[in-house]
Design a protein around this motif. Structure first.
Motif, PDB file in Angstrom:
ATOM      1  N   GLU A   1      -0.185  10.443   5.785  1.00 28.52           N
ATOM      2  CA  GLU A   1      -1.487   9.834   6.090  1.00 28.52           C
ATOM      3  C   GLU A   1      -2.408   9.807   4.876  1.00 28.52           C
ATOM      4  OE1 GLU A   1      -1.585  11.037  10.841  1.00 28.52           O
ATOM      5  OE2 GLU A   1      -2.917  12.105   9.467  1.00 28.52           O
ATOM      6  N   LEU A   2      -1.805   9.969   3.689  1.00 27.75           N
ATOM      7  CA  LEU A   2      -2.595   9.891   2.463  1.00 27.75           C
ATOM      8  C   LEU A   2      -2.250   8.557   1.799  1.00 27.75           C
ATOM      9  CD1 LEU A   2      -1.710  13.519   1.459  1.00 27.75           C
ATOM     10  CD2 LEU A   2      -4.019  12.764   2.037  1.00 27.75           C
ATOM     11  N   TYR A   3      -3.281   7.832   1.364  1.00 28.60           N
ATOM     12  CA  TYR A   3      -3.033   6.460   0.925  1.00 28.60           C
ATOM     13  C   TYR A   3      -3.340   6.205  -0.551  1.00 28.60           C
ATOM     14  CZ  TYR A   3      -2.590   6.029   5.945  1.00 28.60           C
ATOM     15  OH  TYR A   3      -2.191   6.228   7.238  1.00 28.60           O
TER      16      TYR A   3
ATOM     17  N   GLU B   1       0.854  -1.186   0.000  1.00 33.19           N
ATOM     18  CA  GLU B   1       0.000   0.000   0.000  1.00 33.19           C
ATOM     19  C   GLU B   1       0.886   1.230   0.000  1.00 33.19           C
ATOM     20  OE1 GLU B   1      -2.453   0.450   3.440  1.00 33.19           O
ATOM     21  OE2 GLU B   1      -0.768   0.667   4.813  1.00 33.19           O
ATOM     22  N   PRO B   2       0.481   2.278  -0.751  1.00 33.40           N
ATOM     23  CA  PRO B   2       1.290   3.496  -0.777  1.00 33.40           C
ATOM     24  C   PRO B   2       1.002   4.368   0.448  1.00 33.40           C
ATOM     25  CG  PRO B   2      -0.554   3.677  -2.291  1.00 33.40           C
ATOM     26  CD  PRO B   2      -0.667   2.325  -1.659  1.00 33.40           C
ATOM     27  N   VAL B   3       2.021   5.058   0.906  1.00 36.81           N
ATOM     28  CA  VAL B   3       1.867   6.043   1.977  1.00 36.81           C
ATOM     29  C   VAL B   3       2.443   7.353   1.445  1.00 36.81           C
ATOM     30  CG1 VAL B   3       2.422   6.654   4.352  1.00 36.81           C
ATOM     31  CG2 VAL B   3       2.121   4.254   3.735  1.00 36.81           C
TER      32      VAL B   3
ATOM     33  N   SER C   1      -3.323   8.343  -4.764  1.00 35.13           N
ATOM     34  CA  SER C   1      -3.136   9.582  -5.517  1.00 35.13           C
ATOM     35  C   SER C   1      -4.407  10.432  -5.453  1.00 35.13           C
ATOM     36  CB  SER C   1      -2.779   9.268  -6.972  1.00 35.13           C
ATOM     37  OG  SER C   1      -3.808   8.520  -7.580  1.00 35.13           O
ATOM     38  N   THR C   2      -5.550   9.776  -5.382  1.00 36.33           N
ATOM     39  CA  THR C   2      -6.819  10.505  -5.289  1.00 36.33           C
ATOM     40  C   THR C   2      -6.883  11.302  -3.990  1.00 36.33           C
ATOM     41  OG1 THR C   2      -7.812   8.627  -6.415  1.00 36.33           O
ATOM     42  CG2 THR C   2      -9.326  10.225  -5.470  1.00 36.33           C
ATOM     43  N   GLU C   3      -6.465  10.655  -2.881  1.00 31.50           N
ATOM     44  CA  GLU C   3      -6.466  11.366  -1.600  1.00 31.50           C
ATOM     45  C   GLU C   3      -5.474  12.526  -1.620  1.00 31.50           C
ATOM     46  OE1 GLU C   3      -7.874   7.872   1.501  1.00 31.50           O
ATOM     47  OE2 GLU C   3      -5.924   8.815   1.780  1.00 31.50           O
ATOM     48  N   ALA C   4      -4.318  12.299  -2.244  1.00 29.95           N
ATOM     49  CA  ALA C   4      -3.304  13.353  -2.295  1.00 29.95           C
ATOM     50  C   ALA C   4      -3.839  14.567  -3.065  1.00 29.95           C
ATOM     51  CB  ALA C   4      -2.024  12.829  -2.942  1.00 29.95           C
TER      52      ALA C   4
END
Lengths: 97, 474
Positions: free
Chosen positions: B158-160, B5-7, B162-165
């Protein structure tokens, strides 16, 4: 404190200095002596001494946000070793920032 | 195969909307001739001393308060030392161990879910100059931007996705533009984003080695750069390799990231407190007063429009997308308490001709004009088609809707004024009248249409319908 030759190369890179390889051992010795000399300050007991503030000014003065004329571009550029039209000219580099 | 999972953590630099630079009185405005806005301080000439801009401090504090940070009553400016052609002093004045604000949060909405993203810190710093390359063996330096005030806003990792970023950056931009802290112009570089991206096995709580992606200057590039970096790191790890901690740059044309400098060249900034600048001290009472001035933020406004004014989510989002649109809406609403009517007219008619660039906004009508026009419509004095005609007539003028209505003879026909038209319509069509009376009730629409046509669209259709029914029943 010892300064190794790779420390000298690292510092030179940070300072954007092109050192001649034969000078590096001597520089390492000199830098080590300078650091030792400055390190003598560590012998002073500073327990309970507040850090010194510049000019004994307790807080930064604030300036109103009012524009004022600085230098003319002409005068500013005049101080530079090289210029090209309205810009300071430096040897070409690639942005890494 | 291991699932990762990306962080993601973002570092966003926002230019503060001051008139002058952070430490000197040179104008901070964008777009001047090269090196027009320079002085001994921002050129780093010997003996020149920096003096802090009060407005920059206020804007930084306002932003940090909106991000729910703790404001430091004492913060310290430090020198970040590095040699680069766009930095005339050989160091950047920034804040390091004692920034102006710590520990906040920003709430974002992703796919209908609200998420609170931690803010690690907000610190003040000065911008570097601008370099232009490709001039026959030279790079050219323009120092207009050197010393322009910035805040750097660092998020927790705390963003998981690219959409959240992208949602975080968008939400942050909205807040900053609302506060008047930043003009929101990504294309002019007044908001710049770096992203720290790492992967870890799903279920793990330790962070993997991160790569820092530089200068992601649009929401689209931010999302795409993070996606390709996630794919790159996944293939490195899947191939049994290790991610190297490094700075990478996104190339939008080839849609890939490439390494900028190796670990060996990593900067060693040798921060120390700037001896030219005493600590910045802020009074607790002043901080409280500033907190009270922050006002309603875009997300809260959007929620209020939905919950209290009964607007659909899409309408509320459109009205709050720009602070000027929300101000126009609220100013019109203060004069005419019809939220849905006012909102619909702004979303359809007003925004069509509006010019919104960053924080600047220009509308073709004022809140007063709009409210008066919609008041005439709501009172039944003009109909929808007439309202649009009046709207077009008063755009980009100071004309009052009532004057336009009077001048064009647009008073809507109702009551007794309709009677001759209705009587004539029935008299002109005896066979249809007979059919209606024989029970063909849906023929009423035919008569209504004739009366509307005869009135030039000025008749009130409901009143016409009622009167015709009464006349035909006689």
């Amino acid at each position: 404190m010892s300064i190794e030759q790779h420390d000298v190369r690292h510092l030179a890179r940070l300072a954007k200095l092109a050192l001649d390889e034969p000078d590096i051992p001597a520089l390492a010795t000199e830098l080590a002596r300078i650091v030792e000399y400055v390190a003598e300050l560590a012998a002073v007991d500073t327990t309970g001494v507040e850090p010194w503030l510049p000019g004994a000014v307790p807080a930064a003065p604030l300036r109103p946000d009012t524009p004022a004329r600085g230098l003319s571009a002409e005068l500013a550029l005049d101080q530079a070793p090289r210029r090209r039209e309205r810009a300071f000219a430096v040897p070409a580099f690639v942005d890494d920032e | 195969m291991v699932q990762y999972e990306p962080v993601i953590g973002l570092e966003i630099h926002a230019q503060l909307r001051t008139r002058t630079k952070l430490f000197c009185a040179c104008p901070a405005e964008y777009g001047a001739e090269p090196n027009e806005h320079v002085c001994p301080t921002c050129l780093g000439l010997p003996g020149a001393l920096p003096v802090l801009n009060q407005s920059a401090v206020e804007l930084a504090v306002r932003a940090a308060l909106a991000l729910e940070c703790q404001i430091a009553e004492r913060s310290v400016f430090a020198r970040k030392n590095y040699f680069y052609p766009d930095s005339p002093k050989g160091y950047q004045i920034s804040q390091y161990t004692e920034p102006i604000a710590l520990g906040g949060a920003l709430t974002i909405d992703v796919e209908g879910q609200a998420r609170r993203i931690g803010i690690t810190r907000v610190h003040m710093e000065e911008d570097a100059g601008k370099s232009v390359h490709g001039a026959a063996g030279d790079s050219l330096i323009d120092l207009n931007r050197a010393g322009v005030p910035l805040i750097e806003i660092v998020s927790e990792p705390e963003l998981y996705s690219s959409t959240e970023a992208a949602a975080y950056m968008k939400a942050l931009r909205d807040v900053l533009v609302y506060l008047g802290v930043n003009d929101g112009n990504l294309e002019q570089g007044s908001l710049r984003c770096d992203a720290n991206v790492s992967l870890r096995p799903v279920g793990s709580t330790t962070l993997g080695t991160r790569a820092e992606l530089k200068n992601l200057n649009s929401f689209r590039f931010l999302a795409r750069a993070i996606e390709v970096e996630i794919a790159r790191q996944t293939s490195v790890l899947d191939g049994g390799g290790q991610v190297v901690q490094e700075t990478r740059s996104y190339d939008p044309e080839r849609n890939l990231t490439r390494s900028l400098r190796s670990k060996e060249d990593a900067h060693d900034y040798r921060y120390f407190p700037d001896p030219d600048l005493p600590p910045l001290r802020l009074d607790a009472a002043w901080i409280s007063a500033e907190r009270a001035r922050v006002g309603e933020l875009p997300r809260a406004k959007r929620q209020r429009y939905e919950a209290e004014l009964g607007l659909p989510a899409a309408t509320a989002a459109t009205l709050t997308a720009h602070p000027a649109t929300a101000r126009l809406f609220e100013a019109a609403l203060a004069r005419l308490d019809q939220p849905v009517l006012v909102a619909n007219w702004i979303v359809t008619e007003v925004l069509r001709g509006a010019e919104l660039h960053g924080i600047d906004a220009r509308f073709t009508v004022s809140a007063e004009q709009l409210a008066e026009l919609l008041g005439l419509l709501a009172d039944g004095r003009i109909n929808g088609a007439q309202a649009k005609e009046v709207f077009a007539a008063m755009e980009n003028t100071a004309r009052q809707p009532g004057d336009v209505v009077a001048e064009r003879g647009m008073q809507r026909l109702s009551g007794e004024a309709l009677r001759p038209l209705c009587v004539a319509a029935i008299a002109d069509s005896p066979s249809q009248a007979a059919a209606y009376r024989a029970g063909k009730r849906n023929i009423l629409g035919y008569f209504v249409g004739r009366v509307m046509k005869a009135s030039g669209g000025a008749a009130d259709a409901k009143a016409v319908s009622e009167l015709l029914e009464a006349l035909l029943a006689e």
